[in-house]
Each structure stands twice: as C-alpha cells, then as structure tokens.
Design a protein around this motif. Structure first.
Motif, PDB file in Angstrom:
ATOM      1  N   GLN A 113       0.822  -1.209   0.000  1.00 32.71           N
ATOM      2  CA  GLN A 113       0.000   0.000   0.000  1.00 32.71           C
ATOM      3  C   GLN A 113       0.857   1.260   0.000  1.00 32.71           C
ATOM      4  OE1 GLN A 113      -2.335  -0.948   3.474  1.00 32.71           O
ATOM      5  NE2 GLN A 113      -4.056  -1.724   2.266  1.00 32.71           N
TER       6      GLN A 113
ATOM      7  N   TYR B 232       0.883   4.317  -2.722  1.00 26.20           N
ATOM      8  CA  TYR B 232       0.645   5.700  -2.308  1.00 26.20           C
ATOM      9  C   TYR B 232       1.768   6.619  -2.776  1.00 26.20           C
ATOM     10  CZ  TYR B 232      -2.672   3.436   0.904  1.00 26.20           C
ATOM     11  OH  TYR B 232      -3.683   2.689   1.437  1.00 26.20           O
TER      12      TYR B 232
ATOM     13  N   VAL C 273      -6.932   2.966  -2.673  1.00 30.18           N
ATOM     14  CA  VAL C 273      -6.573   1.678  -2.064  1.00 30.18           C
ATOM     15  C   VAL C 273      -6.694   1.843  -0.545  1.00 30.18           C
ATOM     16  CG1 VAL C 273      -4.816  -0.130  -1.870  1.00 30.18           C
ATOM     17  CG2 VAL C 273      -4.964   1.259  -3.960  1.00 30.18           C
TER      18      VAL C 273
ATOM     19  N   CYS D  96      -6.836   1.541   3.459  1.00 31.27           N
ATOM     20  CA  CYS D  96      -5.918   0.849   4.352  1.00 31.27           C
ATOM     21  C   CYS D  96      -6.427   0.927   5.785  1.00 31.27           C
ATOM     22  CB  CYS D  96      -4.532   1.490   4.279  1.00 31.27           C
ATOM     23  SG  CYS D  96      -4.518   3.240   4.772  1.00 31.27           S
TER      24      CYS D  96
END
Length: 301
Positions: free
Chosen positions: A130, A134, A195, A197
């Motif tokens: 992740q 990012y 995405v 998290c």
C-alpha cells in the motif's frame, strides 16, 4: 471504537489468537471513538515535524562551516538560529490550523472510502504494498500540481511562500501558504482513497511522506543516506536545484522520484547544471595536476 468487550471476544471474531500488535491495538483503541483515532494525524504530524528535522538543524547551527561544507549543497548559505525558529513557529501554526481543520471535516470521507480502524491489523507485506502505491500516486499527482503552482498566478498568489527559502533547510519542508498545504493534501490522500488501508498504515504513510519531504529539503547530501540507493529517488540535491532557481524554475517538479521529470522533459536544466559542475571539477582537477607537476619540476631543478 472496537466492538469487543474483551480479548476473548475479539479472538472469537477473528477466529484465531491475536498477535502481540493486535492485542496492544485492542487495549489502546477499544474505548477511543473512531473520529479521535483519525485526529491522531494532527498530533503525529506535529511531533514528527518538531523532532525529525532537529538533528539536521543542530548540525548546521552548531557545527563549524568548514566541517559541514563538503556535505552542504549550498555551503555559502547559513541561516541564523532565529530564522530557523521563526520558520518552525510559522509552519507549526499553519499545520495546526490546516491539518487540524481537515481532521474535523474530513472524517466522514475517511469512513466513506473504507479506512479501517478495527481488527485485524494489516500484515507487513500488505502495508508495504500500500505504501508503494501511495508513493507512486502521490508523486505523479504532486508533479502536476507543482507545475501548476509554477504558473504566474499560482506562484505569485500561493507558491512563492514556499520559495522564500532559496536554500532550503529541514524545517522549511512544509513551510508554505495555507492554501498550498491544503492543495498538496489532495495527492497525499488520493492513494489511501483508491486503495483503502488501516488507520495505522495511514499514520505511517503520513510519517514517511513527511520525513521524505524533510530529507529533500535538508540542504545536505549525505553519502550514507539510504535513500541514495532507492531507484529513481530524487533526493536533496535534485530538489535543492529547484529551490535555487526559484520562481523561473521549470525543472525538477517531482517530490519523490525523478521519472516524471524525465518523461516530460523537465529535468533538462538540472542535467545542464550537473554537466557544468562536472566540467568545472574536471578543469580544476587538470589545473591542480599541472600545478603539482610544475612544483615537482621546480624542486628537481
């Protein structure tokens, strides 16, 4: 706030025993409302901003210039302690207002995009993947926003504040107009929105991104800096050139990596600058060698 009254209830819901980290997270967050967990971002950011640049600031302020010159990118520029402290106070105040306000008003968006705050905690592999996503998303969007901020209107109305430091220092990393702080929050949050998290990964993401910004604004190029071994990472020297040129800079807009500047041709000025420096060093080396030979010749005669 976690919906478990005990560790046994949490493990029953997970279908397995909790890890040490998950047990610690349960103890900490079980009675803390979700919006307060999200607002931890403000405190974390201010603590990182206060402590992370401090060693670099002390190095510049307390170490003789003769010692720091070999690793200082612009060795002739040395800000006073008062100027650095003023930068810190101004920036901390802007961060408190802007990030604090966002912490209050953006929580519904955080929940809507799917930022988790419960159990299970993410694995290290999940968090690393992740974070990589990012970084790439933030770097690409940040590149184009930075270019827009270097248009005539964007620079004069907003971005000129950040460029008050033509030789940046560590505490000047987030030094900017309040509008720029808000604008640059968009690419930073786009990755987690695409995405989603866990909240702990979101905290880590903001910490990593802020430390990276401190690194590229440090004004120092350390030979042992581990970021030198990250492929396509720009680093302090790359971004320092952008500040040195200032308002008319049309080079080195990337905040993390260099591939956008390479793809869109906005690294030409920097390449010319590097080539000129290399040529100058080569000429100096030749002159030094010639002087050395002449001195030896005079001694032999």
């Amino acid at each position: 706030m976690l919906p478990y009254s005990s560790a046994a209830e949490a493990e029953a819901a997970l279908g397995r025993s909790m890890t040490f980290a998950e047990a610690a997270w349960l103890r900490y967050s079980a009675t803390v409302p979700d919006h307060l967990l999200f607002c931890h971002n403000v405190a974390i950011l201010l603590v990182v901003y206060t402590l992370a640049p401090l060693p670099l600031a002390l190095l510049e302020q307390l170490t003789p210039q003769a010692v720091t010159s070999p690793i200082k990118i612009q060795p002739r520029v040395r800000l006073s302690a008062a100027a650095v402290f003023r930068c810190y106070l101004d920036t901390a105040w802007v961060l408190l207002l802007t990030v604090g306000m966002l912490g209050i008003v953006s929580f519904p968006v955080v929940k809507m995009v799917g930022i988790r705050m419960g159990l299970p905690l993410p694995t290290l592999g999940e968090a690393a993947a992740q974070m990589a996503v990012y970084l790439l998303i933030e770097d690409y969007l940040g590149y184009w926003i930075h270019r827009l901020l270097h248009t005539k209107w964007g620079y004069e109305k907003i971005h000129r504040v950040h460029h008050e430091f033509s030789a940046p220092v560590s505490y000047a990393a987030p030094y900017a107009h309040w509008a720029e702080v808000l604008i640059l929050g968009v690419p930073s949050f786009t990755g987690p929105a695409i995405v989603p998290c866990h909240i702990t990964v979101l905290w880590l993401w903001f910490v990593v991104r802020h430390i990276e910004a401190i690194d590229i604004h440090s004004g120092f190029e350390f030979p042992f800096n581990p970021t030198r071994f990250i492929p396509f990472y720009g680093g302090a020297e790359f971004h320092d050139y952008h500040h040195r040129v200032g308002e008319k800079s049309q080079s080195n807009f990337s905040s993390v990596f260099t591939f956008c500047d390479y793809l869109y041709g906005t690294d030409k000025g920097y390449k010319f600058h590097k080539a000129s420096l290399a040529k100058g060093r080569a000429v100096q080396a030749v002159r030094k060698h010639v002087r050395s030979k002449e001195e030896k010749s005079r001694k032999n005669n």
